[in-house]
Scaffold this motif. Structure first.
Motif, mmCIF file in Angstrom:
data_model
loop_
_atom_site.group_PDB
_atom_site.id
_atom_site.type_symbol
_atom_site.label_atom_id
_atom_site.label_comp_id
_atom_site.label_asym_id
_atom_site.label_seq_id
_atom_site.Cartn_x
_atom_site.Cartn_y
_atom_site.Cartn_z
ATOM 1 N N ALA A 217 -18.266 4.630 -40.124
ATOM 2 C CA ALA A 217 -17.389 4.600 -41.301
ATOM 3 C C ALA A 217 -17.178 3.160 -41.778
ATOM 4 N N PRO A 218 -17.377 2.901 -43.081
ATOM 5 C CA PRO A 218 -17.349 1.512 -43.561
ATOM 6 C C PRO A 218 -15.958 0.979 -43.882
ATOM 7 N N VAL A 219 -14.931 1.544 -43.245
ATOM 8 C CA VAL A 219 -13.559 1.054 -43.401
ATOM 9 C C VAL A 219 -12.944 0.924 -42.000
ATOM 10 N N PRO A 220 -12.068 -0.044 -41.795
ATOM 11 C CA PRO A 220 -11.505 -0.269 -40.454
ATOM 12 C C PRO A 220 -10.445 0.759 -40.075
ATOM 13 N N ASP A 221 -10.201 0.844 -38.765
ATOM 14 C CA ASP A 221 -9.082 1.593 -38.204
ATOM 15 C C ASP A 221 -9.175 3.098 -38.397
ATOM 16 N N VAL A 222 -10.393 3.602 -38.539
ATOM 17 C CA VAL A 222 -10.602 5.039 -38.667
ATOM 18 C C VAL A 222 -11.492 5.562 -37.545
ATOM 19 N N VAL A 223 -12.615 4.854 -37.305
ATOM 20 C CA VAL A 223 -13.565 5.238 -36.252
ATOM 21 C C VAL A 223 -13.716 4.052 -35.302
ATOM 22 N N PRO A 224 -13.477 4.243 -33.999
ATOM 23 C CA PRO A 224 -13.537 3.109 -33.058
ATOM 24 C C PRO A 224 -14.883 2.401 -33.032
#
Length: 293
Positions: A217-224
């Motif tokens: 996922a290209p956004v932080p804090d969603v997928v480790p």
């Protein structure tokens, strides 16, 4: 257990060779970068300072190198140094035609050759969960299977020589297109007021799910596992994605295949890399999408 020479100990080859050593194989390694040799040595690989030296006495030669020209150069060095039958496995990503030319070179010398590129990136190489797509004879594939297993989540025979590279080109063209359209959807959601977590929770459980979202996922804090959590430090760089897209586009031209979305993806990654982003993970293309108006 086999005596293996591993040529190319970089971000991918280093962990791959270490996994082979951990599985009990006798692994010798070579890389032109001294630091890469030292790191591999710390992981149980015996380092050498030339391709010819590392390959002497080896039953299996594995190459993981940046391009087809280097693969051919190294293979020639190995063949010139010791003319004995053995198994060559090339896990580099190169052109289909290059793989077939190198296979002919190896087979003319009395050895066996497989093109066995991988998917899974640096994380997969470290975890031993790469997907190997293998082209070559069924006999050589059966011989190689136990060698590849310590590095792999899956090992698939794709048919004749060059077919491993063919599948890799197709796979990464799909991946590039998916990553771009995912970025476009996320940016659209942002502008509509949608939170990233809500987007992920819905799409990851719906028909729009993909590896690009669920793992990368290209956004932080969603997928480790996402490089976005680390300023897009690459698991698979944009420069490498562009390289693979160029190989896919060359194959499309050779075969007269219209790959319109693949061509658009190649153009977008080409511009992104030209702007100095080649060292970022390919998921960082979302930054380019956000800048479009």
């Amino acid at each position: 257990m086999a005596k293996i020479a591993f040529l190319g100990l970089g971000n991918m080859g280093g962990p791959m060779s270490a996994n082979l050593a951990n599985a009990g194989h006798e692994v010798a390694g070579f890389d032109v970068v001294p630091e890469a040799r030292d790191k591999a040595a710390a992981a149980g690989v015996t380092p050498f300072e030339s391709a010819a030296e590392v390959a002497k006495g080896a039953e299996v030669i594995i190459t993981m190198l940046p391009n087809g020209a280097l693969v051919e150069q190294v293979v020639r060095e190995v063949l010139d140094a010791e003319d004995v039958p053995r198994l060559f496995i090339d896990s580099s990503t190169i052109a289909v035609a290059e793989a077939r030319e190198i296979a002919s070179l190896v087979e003319d010398a009395g050895s066996r050759f497989l093109d066995a590129p991988v998917s899974g990136g640096v994380a997969g190489s470290q975890a031993g969960t790469l997907a190997f797509m293998v082209g070559g004879s069924k006999e050589a594939f059966d011989e190689a299977h136990s060698i590849l297993e310590p590095m792999a989540k899956s090992v698939t025979h794709c048919g004749a020589t060059g077919n491993g590279q063919a599948v890799k080109a197709c796979n990464n063209m799909i991946l590039a297109v998916q990553q771009i359209v995912l970025a476009e959807a996320i940016v659209l959601g942002e502008r509509l007021g949608l939170e990233h977590q809500a987007f992920y929770d819905v799409v990851s459980n719906a028909t729009g799910n993909s590896w690009s979202l669920s793992v990368n996922a290209p956004v932080p804090d969603v997928v480790p596992t996402s490089p976005a959590n680390h300023d897009f430090a690459p698991g698979f760089s944009s420069a490498l994605m562009l390289k693979d897209l160029k190989l896919a586009m060359a194959s499309a031209e050779e075969t007269g295949t219209d790959t319109e979305l693949g061509r658009i993806a190649a153009q977008q990654y080409g511009a992104f890399v030209d702007e100095g982003n080649g060292g970022l993970d390919f998921s960082a293309i979302i930054n380019e999408v956000r800048n479009r108006r």
